[in-house]
Design an enzyme around this catalytic site. Structure first.
Site, PDB file in Angstrom:
ATOM      1  N   PRO A  10      42.740  29.935 -15.168  1.00 30.86           N
ATOM      2  CA  PRO A  10      41.853  29.203 -16.075  1.00 30.86           C
ATOM      3  C   PRO A  10      41.181  27.993 -15.443  1.00 30.86           C
ATOM      4  O   PRO A  10      41.800  27.264 -14.666  1.00 30.86           O
ATOM      5  CB  PRO A  10      42.791  28.760 -17.209  1.00 30.86           C
ATOM      6  CG  PRO A  10      44.159  28.815 -16.636  1.00 30.86           C
ATOM      7  CD  PRO A  10      44.132  29.941 -15.641  1.00 30.86           C
ATOM      8  N   ARG A  18      33.892  20.798 -11.798  1.00 33.26           N
ATOM      9  CA  ARG A  18      35.109  20.342 -12.471  1.00 33.26           C
ATOM     10  C   ARG A  18      35.859  19.351 -11.596  1.00 33.26           C
ATOM     11  O   ARG A  18      36.359  19.723 -10.534  1.00 33.26           O
ATOM     12  CB  ARG A  18      35.982  21.569 -12.723  1.00 33.26           C
ATOM     13  CG  ARG A  18      37.336  21.239 -13.243  1.00 33.26           C
ATOM     14  CD  ARG A  18      38.262  22.432 -13.193  1.00 33.26           C
ATOM     15  NE  ARG A  18      39.559  22.030 -13.671  1.00 33.26           N
ATOM     16  CZ  ARG A  18      40.687  22.629 -13.360  1.00 33.26           C
ATOM     17  NH1 ARG A  18      40.669  23.688 -12.560  1.00 33.26           N
ATOM     18  NH2 ARG A  18      41.827  22.183 -13.816  1.00 33.26           N
ATOM     19  N   ASP A  87      57.178  36.553 -14.870  1.00 28.82           N
ATOM     20  CA  ASP A  87      57.826  37.856 -15.047  1.00 28.82           C
ATOM     21  C   ASP A  87      56.947  38.988 -14.533  1.00 28.82           C
ATOM     22  O   ASP A  87      57.443  39.947 -13.927  1.00 28.82           O
ATOM     23  CB  ASP A  87      58.170  38.081 -16.527  1.00 28.82           C
ATOM     24  CG  ASP A  87      59.313  37.187 -17.002  1.00 28.82           C
ATOM     25  OD1 ASP A  87      59.979  36.549 -16.152  1.00 28.82           O
ATOM     26  OD2 ASP A  87      59.530  37.108 -18.228  1.00 28.82           O
ATOM     27  N   LEU A 101      44.390  24.308  -4.753  1.00 29.98           N
ATOM     28  CA  LEU A 101      43.455  23.453  -4.021  1.00 29.98           C
ATOM     29  C   LEU A 101      44.054  22.062  -3.815  1.00 29.98           C
ATOM     30  O   LEU A 101      44.001  21.497  -2.728  1.00 29.98           O
ATOM     31  CB  LEU A 101      42.141  23.333  -4.800  1.00 29.98           C
ATOM     32  CG  LEU A 101      41.399  24.652  -5.017  1.00 29.98           C
ATOM     33  CD1 LEU A 101      41.182  24.924  -6.492  1.00 29.98           C
ATOM     34  CD2 LEU A 101      40.093  24.663  -4.280  1.00 29.98           C
ATOM     35  N   ARG A 111      52.818  18.825 -13.004  1.00 32.82           N
ATOM     36  CA  ARG A 111      52.239  19.746 -12.013  1.00 32.82           C
ATOM     37  C   ARG A 111      53.190  19.999 -10.842  1.00 32.82           C
ATOM     38  O   ARG A 111      52.937  20.816  -9.963  1.00 32.82           O
ATOM     39  CB  ARG A 111      50.924  19.187 -11.459  1.00 32.82           C
ATOM     40  CG  ARG A 111      49.814  19.161 -12.463  1.00 32.82           C
ATOM     41  CD  ARG A 111      48.512  18.717 -11.824  1.00 32.82           C
ATOM     42  NE  ARG A 111      47.662  18.081 -12.798  1.00 32.82           N
ATOM     43  CZ  ARG A 111      46.870  18.731 -13.651  1.00 32.82           C
ATOM     44  NH1 ARG A 111      46.794  20.035 -13.628  1.00 32.82           N
ATOM     45  NH2 ARG A 111      46.145  18.059 -14.518  1.00 32.82           N
TER      46      ARG A 111
HETATM   47  C1  DQA Z   1      45.335  23.877  -9.504  1.00 31.28           C
HETATM   48  C2  DQA Z   1      46.385  22.836  -9.880  1.00 31.28           C
HETATM   49  C3  DQA Z   1      46.773  22.967 -11.345  1.00 31.28           C
HETATM   50  O1  DQA Z   1      47.726  21.963 -11.692  1.00 31.28           O
HETATM   51  C4  DQA Z   1      45.557  22.782 -12.232  1.00 31.28           C
HETATM   52  O2  DQA Z   1      45.900  22.973 -13.583  1.00 31.28           O
HETATM   53  C5  DQA Z   1      44.416  23.640 -11.833  1.00 31.28           C
HETATM   54  C6  DQA Z   1      44.118  23.799 -10.411  1.00 31.28           C
HETATM   55  C7  DQA Z   1      44.847  23.690  -8.050  1.00 31.28           C
HETATM   56  O3  DQA Z   1      44.371  24.659  -7.481  1.00 31.28           O
HETATM   57  O4  DQA Z   1      44.916  22.584  -7.501  1.00 31.28           O
HETATM   58  O5  DQA Z   1      43.677  24.138 -12.664  1.00 31.28           O
HETATM   59  O6  DQA Z   1      45.909  25.165  -9.591  1.00 31.28           O
END
Ligand code: DQA
Length: 149
Positions: A10, A18, A87, A101, A111
């Site tokens: 997402p 973004r 799962d 990223l 996170r």
């Molecule tokens: C992400 C890190 C996640 O915490 C965040 O919700 C994202 C991007 C990243 O690639 O840094 O949508 O997956």
């Protein structure tokens, strides 16, 4: 069978616009272009899928069992919340590499937990768009080992 299924979760469809100070200036299309070039150099076929919906991602991973030899994935925010995606990944037998990223470990506490890293072969985090490039190479090398090369 495709060699590598690349899954974008997402909000990654909005990369580039973004929060560029966190996720960089590259759009998803820019990343896909680079992945396509690198996959060709490595001699690997790839397929890309993106969804903002958890169930769609679960189904994509389930269907990958009959369609792809390996998975490279960034499940974005679902990384931190989705037992269902964990799962689904656990049922997939081939190489699985998680990428992010940003460096999740240097960000908010929520996170710093990945529910999906534990069912992956490894993770590449914190290199911006290059995480995908590096992750693709990681999957390629895991495939080579499986192929006995
Ligand atoms: C992400 C890190 C996640 O915490 C965040 O919700 C994202 C991007 C990243 O690639 O840094 O949508 O997956």
């Amino acid at each position: 069978m495709v060699d590598i299924l690349v899954i974008f979760g997402p909000n990654l469809n909005l990369l580039g616009t973004r929060e560029p100070e966190i996720y960089g200036a590259d759009s998803m299309a820019d990343i896909l272009k680079e992945l396509a070039v690198e996959a060709e150099r490595l001699g690997r076929s790839i397929e890309i899928t993106q969804s903002n919906e958890e169930g769609v991602l679960v189904t994509a991973i389930q269907e990958a069992r009959d369609k792809a030899t390996s998975i490279l994935f960034n499940l974005a925010a679902y990384t931190h919340t989705s037992i269902a995606l964990r799962d689904a990944l656990a049922m997939f037998d081939g190489p699985k590499v998680e990428v992010h990223l940003s460096n999740n470990d240097s960000r908010e506490k929520f996170r710093q937990v990945s529910l999906t890293a534990g069912v992956s072969d490894g993770s590449v985090v914190g290199f911006g768009a290059d995480s995908f490039y590096l992750g693709l190479n990681a999957v390629h090398r895991l495939l080579r080992k499986r192929e006995g090369a």
